[in-house]
Design an enzyme around this catalytic site. Structure first.
Site, PDB file in Angstrom:
ATOM      1  CG  HIS A   1      -6.498  -5.695   2.015  1.00 16.34           C
ATOM      2  ND1 HIS A   1      -6.202  -6.638   2.803  1.00 16.34           N
ATOM      3  CD2 HIS A   1      -7.748  -5.406   2.087  1.00 16.34           C
ATOM      4  CE1 HIS A   1      -6.943  -6.922   3.698  1.00 16.34           C
ATOM      5  NE2 HIS A   1      -8.080  -6.180   3.605  1.00 16.34           N
TER       6      HIS A   1
ATOM      7  CG  HIS B   1      -1.902  -1.241   1.152  1.00 21.49           C
ATOM      8  ND1 HIS B   1      -2.765  -1.396   0.213  1.00 21.49           N
ATOM      9  CD2 HIS B   1      -2.194  -1.903   2.281  1.00 21.49           C
ATOM     10  CE1 HIS B   1      -3.405  -2.535   0.264  1.00 21.49           C
ATOM     11  NE2 HIS B   1      -3.325  -2.962   1.591  1.00 21.49           N
TER      12      HIS B   1
ATOM     13  CG  ASP C   1      -2.773  -8.289   0.771  1.00 24.50           C
ATOM     14  OD1 ASP C   1      -1.799  -8.832   1.867  1.00 24.50           O
ATOM     15  OD2 ASP C   1      -3.618  -7.640   1.223  1.00 24.50           O
TER      16      ASP C   1
END
Lengths: 336, 336
Positions: free
Chosen positions: B193, B157, B191
């Site tokens: 996300h 991220h 992942d």
């Protein structure tokens, strides 16, 4: 002088504690702030309290894209204590497929993680903007020369993209937009903190002159705006004027800076003047660092009066409730 | 298979509790996550643990403009319990006169108010990126075909503007940049996300192909990125591929989506493959909503093995520490 009030809910009471270097600060926007002002003004018969009118949604929504988000988020809360703060701030380049005004998307609309939405927040913010609108209507119709809107919450950090800094709807911007139909408007922000929201609203609108006199953003909120070189954009170049002043500023330097602003306003020749009036410039304010004394506000009020313009004063900050009411009273007496 | 580890500090342990509609969630990035993985891999002699090397600052700083901010903020903390979260997120149009890397400016560098900086955060994030770099070096020299970097904190991220989502330095991006000197790189993020930071790093770099297979961002973090229509920018159009999948996705649909990605990678013909491997797709994960079973990860690993590329696996999320180690082990066995 007409004093416009509407709705002061004890359940809307933001509190933020923060640290800058070794110094700890706290900001509390309490209903006692309004009580302090009412107590001082009630004691003087020259002040005539009236209740703000209702205005149609569009006068609020046309400026505030986050109107529905604030209203809808307030509706999701289960009780009076609950409060919502956004967590995620997507910033540039985000795909915003789903602007459905749910709390999840708060970081699209709010620029910080410290401005809460509580159950009553929409109602008080709406009432605050309607107080400013009521004042704008009174001066636009020529019924009153100078009126004071007792706004809480403040509005000047709320801008065209995002709200924040304890501000939800920009009261002075809402009033300015209303007055613009009748003539050019000058807005002067004398809160200790730069009026970044107001500036951003009208940065490229050449029929509204904005000015702000405040603690230098090098050290003070809102940090990212309020520098002298921000002077308006495009066709509106020259219609914004910032006076960032040093910590410890006293009346003498303050008045000189204000004089520079008033000179520019005379040249701009507006039909109306709006003052975003914060009193966190007071020498005892817990978060401001200027050294303005209670009686100095009368001198400052007189400086504004010299412009001889229909004038709307909207309340912004000021956090020492022991002196706030008297500061407001002195300022308004100076304007009489 | 070489397993690269370095530094797992119990004092870096972010915790975030949040509410989506009526559902409450919590995310904990605990050192037990690493312990779970080490326990499973230690029990199998095919895994050979080595310690990550040190790498020069520039391999981290060239990608991460917030490197100094993270390091300096960690240094300002007074004890091991203290943590810093940014409050203010200036967003577009902010005058940033003073990017002096003090904590005050955190909202310039971090996209959320939930990713803490603690005293040990810089050290663990640095060690995590160096684990990825060590793995990249091993596969670039041809010494190893497939290596696993046991990274914590995760990195995917963290992007070219801002970090966040419990990620500080982007481990796979750092490794990809290193490998790029020797040939084209494909990165696949598995992942739960979407790997928004990784995507943003290479959105306009046509020699790096990025793909991600994840919970639909309509409902899942990072919400503002990860949609199918994000396919790369400018000259790099076509070098990003997102597979947002519905809640409840099982191996069958998952494998089909992965097959679509692998087909694109074959066409792209990279010299290296990097897998950003999160296991929060497991059926028991507390924050993910896919239905992948422990043994399924071996099948998924085999799919990747079919590419027959020098492969670096970097650990990302996975929050059920009862199963995390076994999931990793099955995946790596599939890749053998």
């Amino acid at each position: 002088m007409k004093v416009i009030e509407k709705y002061n809910d004890s359940l809307h009471n933001p509190y933020w504690k923060y640290q800058l270097g070794k110094e700890a600060y706290e900001v509390k926007d309490t209903p006692q702030r309004v009580e302090s002002i009412k107590k001082s003004l009630h004691s003087d018969e020259r002040f005539d309290f009236i209740t703000a009118k209702q205005f149609p949604d569009r006068l609020i929504t046309q400026l505030h894209p986050y109107h529905d988000y604030i209203r809808n988020t307030a509706l999701t809360l289960n009780n009076d204590e609950e409060e919502f703060y956004p967590d995620l701030f997507p910033g540039e380049g985000a795909h915003l497929k789903k602007r459905d005004d749910s709390p999840l998307w708060g970081g699209i609309w709010c620029t910080d993680a410290v401005t809460p939405i509580k159950r009553k927040t929409y109602e008080v913010a709406r009432a605050s903007a309607e107080s400013a609108l009521t004042g704008a209507e009174l001066i636009s119709q020529g019924q009153e020369k100078t009126v004071y809107a007792l706004c809480r919450p403040s509005g000047h950090h709320a801008g065209p993209r995002v709200f924040g800094g304890y501000c939800y709807f920009n009261n002075v911007a809402t009033a300015a937009q209303y007055l613009l139909a009748k003539g050019k408007v000058a807005i002067v922000d004398i809160d200790y903190h730069h009026g970044n929201g107001t500036q951003e609203f009208f940065d490229d609108i050449k029929s509204i002159f904005t000015a702000s006199i405040h603690g230098d953003p090098e050290d003070e909120y809102p940090y990212f705006w309020g520098y002298a070189e921000e002077t308006g954009k495009g066709q509106a170049e020259g219609t914004n004027h910032n006076e960032p002043l040093a910590k410890g500023t006293q009346l003498k330097e303050y008045s000189k800076a204000l004089k520079r602003i008033l000179k520019k306003i005379k040249a701009f020749n507006p039909a109306f003047l709006i003052i975003a009036a914060g009193f966190d410039t007071h020498e005892t304010d817990p978060i401001g660092s200027f050294k303005i004394r209670t009686e100095d506000y009368e001198t400052i009020g007189k400086q504004f009066k010299s412009l001889d313009l229909p004038t709307l004063v909207c309340q912004e900050g000021g956090y020492n409730t022991d002196v706030l009411g008297e500061c407001v009273k002195h300022f308004l007496i100076g304007l009489m």
